[in-house]
Scaffold this active site. Structure first.
Site, short mmCIF file in Angstrom:
data_model
loop_
_atom_site.label_atom_id
_atom_site.label_comp_id
_atom_site.label_asym_id
_atom_site.label_seq_id
_atom_site.Cartn_x
_atom_site.Cartn_y
_atom_site.Cartn_z
N SER A 142 0.87 -1.18 0.00
CA SER A 142 0.00 0.00 0.00
C SER A 142 0.90 1.23 0.00
CB SER A 142 -0.87 -0.01 1.27
OG SER A 142 -1.50 1.24 1.48
N TYR A 155 -2.17 -1.61 10.37
CA TYR A 155 -2.16 -1.70 8.91
C TYR A 155 -0.86 -1.12 8.36
CZ TYR A 155 -4.02 -1.43 4.12
OH TYR A 155 -4.23 -1.58 2.76
#
Length: 260
Positions: A142, A155
């Protein structure tokens, strides 16, 4: 750079980014294993791509379960004659500030993203090494592999960790012709992201429109979401790249949100 007759395993592939990657791999000639926690959805997706079941199969797989991962990867290799590509895509999102973040949620998220990546990688490398025909391991990172955002401590931690894992796999796998890279998308409007919009609006005390335009997309060059097609095209490119020249790298696909 064709994927013709290559065998690819894509985790979390019954929906979203994983499904589109599997779709484009299949269209490029690959044999595809749709691995997903939802076995019924995995089998339905495989049947959607290939009703005859000759080039696509669904595999129920909890990527945090060592025995299930090993058995699932072995079943794919047995059916299709090996493993050439792994796309470690399975993941979840949980948002909350650190001071209220439940430890159980922290462990759950890290387990799916990091334990899952490790277990599927280990299982696939065993086949790739034994086959002697090389391979490609792709992790779904990401922009949060590069940057941080509020409310996403586990995350961000997990996505940074995948970059480290990819570099080690690149170094260890080189002697076997196995490459390893990370795709780092910006915000892709999947159900995972749709769920975050109201959650972040509530946590930050702003409107959902503000979350979209002033949080998620504010640093892009055009105010646009990254698409599943953008990410899948990148996966096809990385999976089919023919040499070790492109390994241990992270490719950011984010409409300019993060620039290296």
């Amino acid at each position: 750079m064709s994927l013709q007759d290559k065998v690819a395993v894509v985790t979390g592939a019954a929906s979203g980014i994983g499904k589109e990657i599997a779709r484009q791999f299949f269209a490029d000639g690959a044999r595809i294993a749709i691995a997903d926690l939802n076995g019924e959805a995995a089998r339905a997706t495989a049947a959607e791509f290939d009703p005859d079941g000759l080039r696509a199969m669904g595999v129920q797989m909890d990527v945090t379960d060592e025995a299930q991962v090993d058995a699932g990867i072995d079943a794919v290799a047995e059916k299709f004659g090996g493993i050439d590509v792994l796309v470690s895509n399975a993941g979840i999102q949980i948002v909350a500030p650190i001071e209220t973040f439940a430890f159980a949620d922290w462990k759950k998220l890290l387990s799916i993203h990091l334990d899952g990546a490790f277990l599927t990688t280990r299982a696939c490398l065993r086949h790739m090494y034994a086959q002697g025909r090389g391979g490609s391991v792709i992790y779904m990172g990401s922009v949060h592999s590069k940057e941080a955002s509020k409310l996403k401590a586990p995350y961000v931690t997990a996505k940074h960790g995948l970059v480290g894992l990819a570099k080690v796999v690149a170094k260890e796998g080189a002697a076997h012709g196995v490459r390893s890279n990370v795709i780092c998308p910006g915000f892709v409007r999947t159900p995972l992201v749709e769920k975050q919009i109201p959650e972040q609006a509530k946590e930050l005390g702003i409107s959902e429109d503000d979350v979209i335009h002033n949080v998620m997309l504010k640093d892009t060059v055009d105010g646009e979401f990254t698409t599943v097609d953008d990410v899948a095209r990148t996966a096809v490119f990385l999976a089919g790249f023919p040499t070790n020249a492109l390994t241990g790298q992270s490719v950011v696909v984010s409409h300019g949100w993060f620039m290296q």
